[in-house]
Write an enzyme that holds these catalytic residues in place. Structure first.
Site, PDB file in Angstrom:
ATOM      1  N   SER A  95       0.793  -1.237   0.000  1.00 10.16           N
ATOM      2  CA  SER A  95       0.000   0.000   0.000  1.00 10.16           C
ATOM      3  C   SER A  95       0.822   1.283   0.000  1.00 10.16           C
ATOM      4  CB  SER A  95      -0.954   0.004   1.195  1.00 10.16           C
ATOM      5  OG  SER A  95      -2.028  -0.884   0.976  1.00 10.16           O
ATOM      6  N   LYS A  98       0.070   3.584  -2.740  1.00 14.56           N
ATOM      7  CA  LYS A  98      -0.985   4.589  -2.631  1.00 14.56           C
ATOM      8  C   LYS A  98      -0.399   6.002  -2.517  1.00 14.56           C
ATOM      9  CE  LYS A  98      -4.648   1.789  -0.458  1.00 14.56           C
ATOM     10  NZ  LYS A  98      -4.089   0.444  -0.298  1.00 14.56           N
ATOM     11  N   SER A 153      -6.121   2.906   4.694  1.00 15.80           N
ATOM     12  CA  SER A 153      -5.536   2.244   3.524  1.00 15.80           C
ATOM     13  C   SER A 153      -6.618   1.516   2.743  1.00 15.80           C
ATOM     14  CB  SER A 153      -4.433   1.267   3.949  1.00 15.80           C
ATOM     15  OG  SER A 153      -3.569   0.981   2.883  1.00 15.80           O
TER      16      SER A 153
END
Length: 448
Positions: A95, A98, A153
């Protein structure tokens, strides 16, 4: 005898006249000032070498020995990389990708806009994904969705925001283009939420680049530093907290003083990953850590803490080993940098250079130069850049001027105009002729 007398009078008259005249100030072009030191730059090919790369000076703390497969610690303001290990090794980012998603999409977001989620926008979310709880048919402010991305997340929030910015495939392309523009050439975007996908990779170097880019956006900083928020659920809302434990100081991890935040991640394929930034005494550092090999889920935070502590303590005691700035900001094209790196690799093999690499051992005070590493089965990227910039100090300007013009200063009278020297010679010759005529009159015109 007449000739000797003439020469003697010319020389004596010229010297007398030159000594009587004031010496004109030398022009600005004839004065060579010491050149100021140029901005420090490191050989970008160094970060493509395997092992730990650092250039400690006297008084520097020991370079950390960590279990992570790769890591970077850099100055977020200048972009200078203070130390790194396997910086360009390509690994799944989880993640932390991101962060690139936010750097790409945030500037196009209207944070007060309200959006009603449709069923198709939530399709394709990977099994086991982290979610914030976005529901089809509910209306959310864009700022709520971004809180879901940074704090929880939430892959569901990423899917909806991607749909609002051209769709999943379009967002992947936009992120890839952004990565290239930032000089993050190790990254391959397949799934914008960071969910494990075949071929999706990044590197500790690229993650640090994304974190540094995000810190330049006030909206990014606001979201990534938020510890708690309320997430709407129709007529009510529930609390969400940031999963970055260095920021919240929860789940057995102490909060790091001065931490700004950024993004953590985990998947079964990537392990634990983290981008963290902190500010202390007017200085901001950004670190990236990929897949610690021991210590459990807390290790990524503790190893990031170690890097931040070292980076702040090492201020002024290390030379940079690279830069997070893209090649164009260093006046280098990616193609030129890559060609130069390949040439250096060939030269190194020709010379038979086998100098050992600096490793992670604690107490290593000096990094050993070595050839740039090529692609390896472990995912280490091949070396593109290779411009090693030297530091110039006082006196370099004079050497440069001599080399450029091919001549050195001529001496004491080099600053005098040629016309003035000619006038002095003419005056001396006139003086000699006048004295000759006077002597003739006194001697009745007899020749000497």
């Amino acid at each position: 005898m007449i000739v000797k007398s003439a020469v003697r009078h010319v020389v004596v008259g010229t010297v007398a006249l030159l000594l009587a005249l004031p010496v004109p100030a030398a022009s600005a072009s004839s004065v060579t000032e010491p050149a100021p030191p140029v901005e420090r730059q490191a050989d970008p090919a160094r970060l493509y070498r395997t092992g730990t790369q650092a250039q400690p000076l006297a008084g520097a703390p020991d370079v950390p020995s960590l279990s992570a497969l790769s890591w970077v610690v850099a100055d977020a303001d200048s972009g200078e990389v203070l130390a790194a290990r396997n910086a360009h090794r390509r690994l799944p980012p989880a993640s932390t990708l991101k962060t690139l998603f936010a750097v790409t999409a945030l500037p196009h977001s209207d944070h007060e806009q309200r959006h009603t989620v449709e069923d198709w926008e939530l399709e394709g979310i990977g099994a086991g994904s982290s979610l914030v709880g976005v529901q089809s048919g509910y209306t959310y402010k864009v700022s709520d969705l971004w809180n879901g991305v940074f704090l929880s997340s939430g892959n569901d929030a990423v899917h909806v925001l991607a749909a609002m910015n051209g769709g999943w495939d379009s967002m992947s392309r936009q992120m890839q283009e952004k990565a290239q523009a930032l000089g993050a050439y190790d990254t391959r975007v397949v799934s914008p939420d960071g969910y494990d996908a075949p071929g999706q990779v990044s590197s500790a170097f690229d993650l640090a680049v994304f974190g540094r880019a995000g810190l330049r956006d006030p909206a990014f900083v606001r979201y990534c530093s938020t510890r708690y928020a309320d997430f709407p659920a129709g007529s009510w809302s529930y609390g969400i907290r940031n999963t970055n434990r260095l920021l919240t100081g929860e789940d057995g991890v102490d909060r790091y003083p001065g931490l700004i935040g950024v993004k953590n991640g985990y998947t079964s394929g990537a392990g634990n990953t983290l981008i963290a930034a902190a500010r202390r005494d007017g200085r901001t550092l950004v670190v990236s850590v990929m897949n610690p090999q021991w210590g459990g889920g807390r290790a990524v935070y503790e190893e990031a803490r170690t890097l931040l502590d070292w980076g702040f303590e090492a201020a002024g005691h290390v030379r940079p080993v690279g830069s997070l700035q893209p090649p164009q900001a260093r006046a280098e094209s990616p193609a030129k940098v890559q060609a130069k790196g390949a040439q250096e690799a060939v030269k190194s093999k020709t010379r038979g250079s086998t100098a050992p690499q600096a490793g992670p051992e604690r107490g290593a005070r000096k990094a050993t130069p070595a050839a740039a590493a090529g692609a390896s089965p472990s995912g280490q990227a091949s070396a593109p850049p290779a411009r090693a910039a030297a530091l110039s100090g006082p006196g370099q300007g004079a050497a440069h001027e001599v080399a450029r013009s091919g001549t050195a200063p001529a001496g004491l009278w080099s600053g005098l105009p040629l016309a003035l020297v000619g006038s002095a010679l003419g005056a001396a010759l006139t003086l000699w002729i006048w004295r000759r005529r006077t002597t003739r009159r006194e001697d009745g015109g007899a020749e000497l």
